[in-house]
Write a protein that holds these residues in place. Structure first.
Motif, mmCIF file in Angstrom:
data_model
loop_
_atom_site.group_PDB
_atom_site.id
_atom_site.type_symbol
_atom_site.label_atom_id
_atom_site.label_comp_id
_atom_site.label_asym_id
_atom_site.label_seq_id
_atom_site.Cartn_x
_atom_site.Cartn_y
_atom_site.Cartn_z
ATOM 1 N N LEU B 548 0.830 -1.207 0.000
ATOM 2 C CA LEU B 548 0.000 0.000 0.000
ATOM 3 C C LEU B 548 0.859 1.250 0.000
ATOM 4 O O LEU B 548 0.621 2.189 -0.774
ATOM 5 C CB LEU B 548 -0.903 -0.020 1.236
ATOM 6 N N PHE B 549 1.870 1.250 0.861
ATOM 7 C CA PHE B 549 2.692 2.457 0.927
ATOM 8 C C PHE B 549 3.537 2.644 -0.316
ATOM 9 O O PHE B 549 3.749 3.770 -0.763
ATOM 10 C CB PHE B 549 3.555 2.433 2.195
ATOM 11 N N ILE B 550 4.007 1.545 -0.866
ATOM 12 C CA ILE B 550 4.753 1.668 -2.118
ATOM 13 C C ILE B 550 3.845 2.216 -3.222
ATOM 14 O O ILE B 550 4.206 3.145 -3.946
ATOM 15 C CB ILE B 550 5.340 0.300 -2.524
ATOM 16 N N ILE B 551 2.676 1.622 -3.304
ATOM 17 C CA ILE B 551 1.738 2.026 -4.357
ATOM 18 C C ILE B 551 1.316 3.470 -4.158
ATOM 19 O O ILE B 551 1.233 4.247 -5.113
ATOM 20 C CB ILE B 551 0.503 1.106 -4.352
ATOM 21 N N THR B 552 1.031 3.839 -2.905
ATOM 22 C CA THR B 552 0.595 5.215 -2.630
ATOM 23 C C THR B 552 1.674 6.199 -3.031
ATOM 24 O O THR B 552 1.387 7.233 -3.646
ATOM 25 C CB THR B 552 0.290 5.380 -1.133
ATOM 26 N N THR B 553 2.908 5.873 -2.680
ATOM 27 C CA THR B 553 4.007 6.770 -3.018
ATOM 28 C C THR B 553 4.156 6.884 -4.530
ATOM 29 O O THR B 553 4.240 7.984 -5.084
ATOM 30 C CB THR B 553 5.316 6.264 -2.405
ATOM 31 N N ILE B 554 4.160 5.733 -5.197
ATOM 32 C CA ILE B 554 4.334 5.748 -6.653
ATOM 33 C C ILE B 554 3.172 6.449 -7.333
ATOM 34 O O ILE B 554 3.359 7.298 -8.221
ATOM 35 C CB ILE B 554 4.481 4.310 -7.188
ATOM 36 N N THR B 555 1.977 6.101 -6.914
ATOM 37 C CA THR B 555 0.808 6.663 -7.606
ATOM 38 C C THR B 555 0.619 8.131 -7.282
ATOM 39 O O THR B 555 -0.108 8.824 -7.965
ATOM 40 C CB THR B 555 -0.473 5.898 -7.239
ATOM 41 N N SER B 556 1.247 8.613 -6.235
ATOM 42 C CA SER B 556 1.144 10.045 -5.958
ATOM 43 C C SER B 556 2.210 10.814 -6.732
ATOM 44 O O SER B 556 2.036 12.001 -7.033
ATOM 45 C CB SER B 556 1.270 10.319 -4.458
ATOM 46 N N ILE B 557 3.293 10.128 -7.074
ATOM 47 C CA ILE B 557 4.350 10.811 -7.833
ATOM 48 C C ILE B 557 3.849 11.192 -9.223
ATOM 49 O O ILE B 557 4.076 12.318 -9.693
ATOM 50 C CB ILE B 557 5.595 9.901 -7.963
ATOM 51 N N ILE B 558 3.151 10.270 -9.850
ATOM 52 C CA ILE B 558 2.748 10.505 -11.245
ATOM 53 C C ILE B 558 1.811 11.706 -11.365
ATOM 54 O O ILE B 558 2.106 12.648 -12.117
ATOM 55 C CB ILE B 558 2.111 9.234 -11.835
ATOM 56 N N PRO B 559 0.718 11.731 -10.633
ATOM 57 C CA PRO B 559 -0.137 12.923 -10.762
ATOM 58 C C PRO B 559 0.506 14.171 -10.186
ATOM 59 O O PRO B 559 0.243 15.277 -10.655
ATOM 60 C CB PRO B 559 -1.408 12.537 -10.000
ATOM 61 N N ALA B 560 1.353 14.011 -9.151
ATOM 62 C CA ALA B 560 2.015 15.192 -8.578
ATOM 63 C C ALA B 560 2.960 15.802 -9.600
ATOM 64 O O ALA B 560 3.033 17.031 -9.746
ATOM 65 C CB ALA B 560 2.770 14.806 -7.303
ATOM 66 N N THR B 561 3.671 14.934 -10.312
ATOM 67 C CA THR B 561 4.566 15.424 -11.371
ATOM 68 C C THR B 561 3.755 16.114 -12.461
ATOM 69 O O THR B 561 4.121 17.191 -12.961
ATOM 70 C CB THR B 561 5.369 14.264 -11.988
ATOM 71 N N SER B 562 2.668 15.495 -12.793
ATOM 72 C CA SER B 562 1.796 16.069 -13.813
ATOM 73 C C SER B 562 1.276 17.431 -13.367
ATOM 74 O O SER B 562 1.246 18.401 -14.146
ATOM 75 C CB SER B 562 0.639 15.096 -14.065
ATOM 76 N N ALA B 563 0.879 17.493 -12.108
ATOM 77 C CA ALA B 563 0.346 18.763 -11.594
ATOM 78 C C ALA B 563 1.433 19.827 -11.550
ATOM 79 O O ALA B 563 1.182 20.993 -11.870
ATOM 80 C CB ALA B 563 -0.221 18.543 -10.193
ATOM 81 N N ALA B 564 2.624 19.415 -11.152
ATOM 82 C CA ALA B 564 3.715 20.386 -11.053
ATOM 83 C C ALA B 564 4.080 20.955 -12.412
ATOM 84 O O ALA B 564 4.595 22.071 -12.507
ATOM 85 C CB ALA B 564 4.932 19.723 -10.403
ATOM 86 N N ASN B 565 3.806 20.179 -13.437
ATOM 87 C CA ASN B 565 4.156 20.635 -14.781
ATOM 88 C C ASN B 565 3.071 21.488 -15.432
ATOM 89 O O ASN B 565 3.268 22.009 -16.533
ATOM 90 C CB ASN B 565 4.468 19.426 -15.678
ATOM 91 N N VAL B 566 1.966 21.576 -14.777
ATOM 92 C CA VAL B 566 0.904 22.416 -15.345
ATOM 93 C C VAL B 566 1.318 23.877 -15.227
ATOM 94 O O VAL B 566 1.912 24.294 -14.235
ATOM 95 C CB VAL B 566 -0.431 22.184 -14.596
ATOM 96 N N SER B 567 0.986 24.626 -16.214
ATOM 97 C CA SER B 567 1.315 26.059 -16.193
ATOM 98 C C SER B 567 0.654 26.722 -14.992
ATOM 99 O O SER B 567 -0.531 26.489 -14.726
ATOM 100 C CB SER B 567 0.815 26.688 -17.501
ATOM 101 N N PRO B 568 1.367 27.520 -14.254
ATOM 102 C CA PRO B 568 0.774 28.201 -13.099
ATOM 103 C C PRO B 568 -0.476 28.994 -13.464
ATOM 104 O O PRO B 568 -1.424 29.078 -12.698
ATOM 105 C CB PRO B 568 1.894 29.128 -12.610
ATOM 106 N N VAL B 569 -0.437 29.566 -14.642
ATOM 107 C CA VAL B 569 -1.594 30.349 -15.078
ATOM 108 C C VAL B 569 -2.803 29.442 -15.241
ATOM 109 O O VAL B 569 -3.902 29.763 -14.791
ATOM 110 C CB VAL B 569 -1.281 31.078 -16.398
ATOM 111 N N GLU B 570 -2.587 28.317 -15.881
ATOM 112 C CA GLU B 570 -3.686 27.343 -16.059
ATOM 113 C C GLU B 570 -4.177 26.862 -14.710
ATOM 114 O O GLU B 570 -5.376 26.687 -14.497
ATOM 115 C CB GLU B 570 -3.213 26.139 -16.863
ATOM 116 N N ALA B 571 -3.223 26.617 -13.805
ATOM 117 C CA ALA B 571 -3.607 26.120 -12.485
ATOM 118 C C ALA B 571 -4.465 27.122 -11.748
ATOM 119 O O ALA B 571 -5.472 26.779 -11.139
ATOM 120 C CB ALA B 571 -2.354 25.797 -11.678
#
Lengths: 243, 575
Positions: B548-571
């Protein structure tokens, strides 16, 4: 004197091909350090886009933007983030406070991003909140405040890292007249302290309070607007179309 | 919330899958395996008929020599020849309200082998009800159905051909099974009478040119028969005394429901007392008059003792030869079965050419045998040997050794099926848990993704005030992990609690399931303690926690990376 802001042929286009939208077209102007500028234009004129580009939140399609002698397009993401954190202070129309942080914590946020847990930042935050008239609301959350109070917290947040430039995007757009007047008064005071302020608005009357103002329509400075007959050299291009 | 729910469910599901698996192992597989530790060797009597004359009587029975041979086979735990006690007229009087029925084969069984038929104590304690394992094949009620007629003839034609059911329906004496509820019978105390005189047959049969005739006797005729019997027996015994049967109180501790097994089992440590009492009862009723061998051979019948073996009993149990011919005389002549009478006989050598057309050896009557301990001193030969093996997986080896020793046994059970069933059950259990983990991963990915998507505005604010992409990623990964940790602790706590709460209903359901299935088919079902269902599968929880913790960490990285790459203006504009 060294220019704080130099904008040269700034163009911003969204989309491609048939869905291309020209938001800004060959915009050029400059601003001295310590001066204030009001950009006036109707909704959709591109004034917010201009502010976002100046604040490093967005990138121009072409042209150059230099803040304090630094070309923004030469900065990487980390450098741009540092620029936003230390050089710029941003105030938005909708305040954009973190709902789960108190007023004081919201103000401290940029400082923590800058250097973890800097000493003295709490005192500075309290001082700024007192300055904007919210010394009694330090531990209140945004949902416990009025719109005017939230905007004042946002202004205090923008000032926590002593920026050289404060960018305000329609800061009074969601406020009643009394609160709007208070906010403008605070911005005026900030300007008096030496911070350059650029404010975008649709309110004509606000322009009179600033050193300089110009009008923007459909992405360009309106050349024949009486208000643009200023000492700043401005360029205009009548061939603009918003598709 | 989703994390808490997932963790709570995995505790319950993984724990109960294991608990139920273990319960099934004990109650179903354990019971079936226990039953398969029993091998029943039976003499093939068809060998007798195929060999015709000149057979060796010892071929028909297992002896103590066979027991000795089999006991030394590896993994054989216990062996016993099943020899029904030579006792007649065993009547159960109060198992089914007013109905009585006769038990034909009362067979002693040692307590070790009795464990296959009952989970209760199976030994004799004076003063207490004697444990008995009844046989449902005995639950037969015999009744008369004359159809209003006094005489019925079964023609030879209907006997030789046609529908046997139709012929059976024509007989005036019929039998029917007695319906029962097993649960009502178990632990019931009953009385069984041994001995006493049976009712005088109320009809007579005769052979006619056309067939067999059954003629109902009148009351006077029946009374006359009773008088005749009394007069004849009273010459040598106290009739009234002899007519009193021995009565014993038994407790039903098991029930056999098998087409092949017809035995009713009583404790081996009781049968000697029973037989001694049975024979002594007759001796005590005996007067001084001497009985000639002619009278013994023609008028009276009983058990037969040839110096080795005690047989007979006035029932179809017994060897062909001596008792058989006399039995036929019982039916057709005025011969009276005396309960407890032991007739000493002398048999001709079995190696000589048999003179009796029915096979076997002929015998001469010597006289009465007056020693009531004759049963204890006689040999116990029988047609069936029960063999208990150590564990079910020894079965193929034991059977192979039996066949090598000359005890032909064709094993129709397939113990490998159990291994396959268990493997399949293990696979299904594992697959269900793995599937659940897979589902958890999908749910977590969607939950994390949704969490990140709803935080776009927040991300925009952070970016606007100077947070880098890495800052955004770190904040959201830590936040996601923290939420997961809280959800995990809440889920673990509630899951453990719920598992304990659910253990009661699950235990009740399992008991009911076993009662409706396995207990209907087997005499003894391995019990399952209810506490088994409150066990927690800590291993599965530990593994799931790590996953669970491995999956949670991994699955949070992907959307977090995606979110971090969103343009601040768009966000910011996503408000």
């Amino acid at each position: 004197m060294k220019k704080l802001i130099e904008v040269d042929n700034l163009t911003k286009v969204y989309g491609k091909g048939d869905s291309k939208t020209v938001v800004l077209k060959d915009l050029s102007f400059d601003l001295d350090s310590g001066e204030s500028l009001c950009v006036i234009g109707p909704s959709g004129s591109g004034k917010s886009t201009l502010l976002h580009i100046l604040g490093g939140l967005d990138n121009p399609t072409s042209g150059k933007v230099s803040i304090n002698g630094q070309l923004l397009n030469e900065l990487n993401d980390k450098e741009l983030s540092t620029f936003r954190n230390k050089t710029i202070g941003f105030v938005f129309q909708f305040f954009y406070l973190q709902d789960y942080l108190t007023a004081k914590e919201n103000v401290i946020l940029p400082a923590k991003i800058a250097s973890g847990n800097p000493s003295g930042v709490e005192d500075r935050a309290m001082e700024l909140l007192r300055m904007v008239g919210l010394g009694h609301r330090l531990d209140h959350y945004p949902n416990e405040m009025s719109g005017g109070e939230m905007q004042r917290v946002a202004i205090a947040r923008a000032l926590i890292n002593t920026p050289r430039l404060l960018l305000a995007d329609e800061p009074t757009g969601n406020l009643d007249k009394d609160n709007a007047d208070k906010v403008i008064e605070i911005l005026d005071e900030i300007h008096e302290r030496g911070v350059s302020v650029i404010l975008v608005t649709h309110d004509e009357k606000l322009g009179k309070k600033f050193d300089t103002s110009f009008h923007v329509e459909k992405g360009v400075l309106v050349n024949n607007h009486p208000a643009n007959q200023a000492k700043l050299g401005v360029l205009s291009n009548p061939d603009i179309h918003r598709d | 919330m989703p994390i808490a729910l997932l963790v709570s469910l995995i505790i319950i599901i993984s724990s109960q899958v294991v608990n139920i698996r273990e319960a099934v192992e004990i109650s179903i597989f354990g019971t079936i395996e226990e039953q398969n530790t029993l091998i029943e060797l039976q003499k093939d009597t068809e060998q007798f008929s195929s060999r015709g004359f000149g057979f060796n009587p010892e071929d028909l029975y297992y002896t103590e020599n066979d027991v000795a041979s089999i006991e030394v086979i590896d993994n054989v735990q216990d062996t016993q020849i099943l020899v029904p006690a030579p006792i007649g007229n065993a009547t159960v009087i109060n198992l089914f309200d007013d109905l009585t029925f006769v038990v034909s084969r009362v067979t002693p069984l040692n307590s070790d082998l009795a464990g296959l038929y009952t989970d209760q104590r199976f030994s004799y304690v004076p003063g207490e009800p004697i444990p008995i394992v009844l046989n449902a094949n005995s639950f037969i009620e015999v009744y008369g159905d004359w159809g209003g007629q006094d005489e019925i003839t079964i023609t030879r034609g209907s006997m030789g051909r046609g529908d046997p059911t139709a012929m059976q329906n024509s007989l005036p004496i019929k039998s029917r099974v007695i319906n029962y509820d097993k649960n009502e019978l178990l632990n019931k105390e009953i009385t069984i009478k041994f001995g006493g005189f049976s009712e005088v047959q109320s009809y007579e049969t005769g052979m006619t040119p056309s067939g067999v005739t059954f003629k109902k006797l009148t009351e006077e005729e029946v009374n006359e028969k009773i008088r005749e019997r009394k007069d004849e027996i009273s010459k040598y015994w106290d009739y009234e005394q002899l007519d009193v049967p021995l009565e014993y109180t038994f407790k039903v501790v098991g029930l056999i429901e098998s087409e092949s097994n017809r035995d009713t089992f009583i404790p081996q440590d009781f049968v000697s007392e029973l037989m001694q009492g049975y024979i002594q009862h007759q001796i005590d009723a005996r007067n001084e008059a001497e009985i000639s061998t002619d009278v013994l051979g023609n008028t009276f019948s009983g058990l037969e003792y040839d110096g080795l073996e005690l047989t007979g009993g006035g029932s179809p149990v017994g060897r062909f030869g001596g008792g058989g011919t006399r039995m036929m005389r019982d039916i057709q002549s005025a011969s009276y079965a005396i309960p407890g009478l032991v007739i000493e006989i002398e048999r001709e050598s079995s190696t000589e050419e048999p003179t009796d057309p029915w096979g076997g050896s002929s015998s001469d009557i010597i006289g009465e045998y007056q020693d009531s301990s004759v049963y204890e001193s006689s040999v116990q030969n029988g047609e069936t040997i029960l063999i208990k093996i150590e564990q079910v997986y020894d079965r193929p080896q034991v059977i192979d050794d039996l066949n090598k020793l000359g005890y032909a046994y064709h094993d129709l059970s397939d113990v490998d099926v159990f291994k396959e069933l268990k493997s399949t059950l293990d696979l299904v259990s594992l697959a269900s848990v793995v599937a659940y983990v897979g589902l958890s991963i999908i749910i977590i990915i969607f939950t994390m993704g949704k969490f990140i998507a709803e935080s776009k505005k927040e991300i925009g604010i952070f970016r606007a005030v100077g947070a880098t992409r890495n800052d955004i990623k770190l904040v959201f990964i830590v936040q996601a992990t923290l939420y997961s940790l809280i959800g995990y602790l809440v889920g673990a706590g509630s899951g453990i609690l719920l598992n304990m709460v659910l253990s009661g209903p699950i235990s009740s359901w399992f008991d009911s399931f076993i009662g409706k299935t396995i207990q209907e088919s087997f005499n003894v079902v391995n019990p399952v303690e209810s506490a088994i269902f409150s066990n927690i599968n800590w291993e599965a929880l530990a593994v799931y926690s790590v996953v669970l913790f491995i999956i949670t960490t991994i699955t949070s990285i992907i959307p977090a990376t995606s979110a971090a790459n969103v343009s601040p203006v768009e966000a910011i504009r996503s408000e």
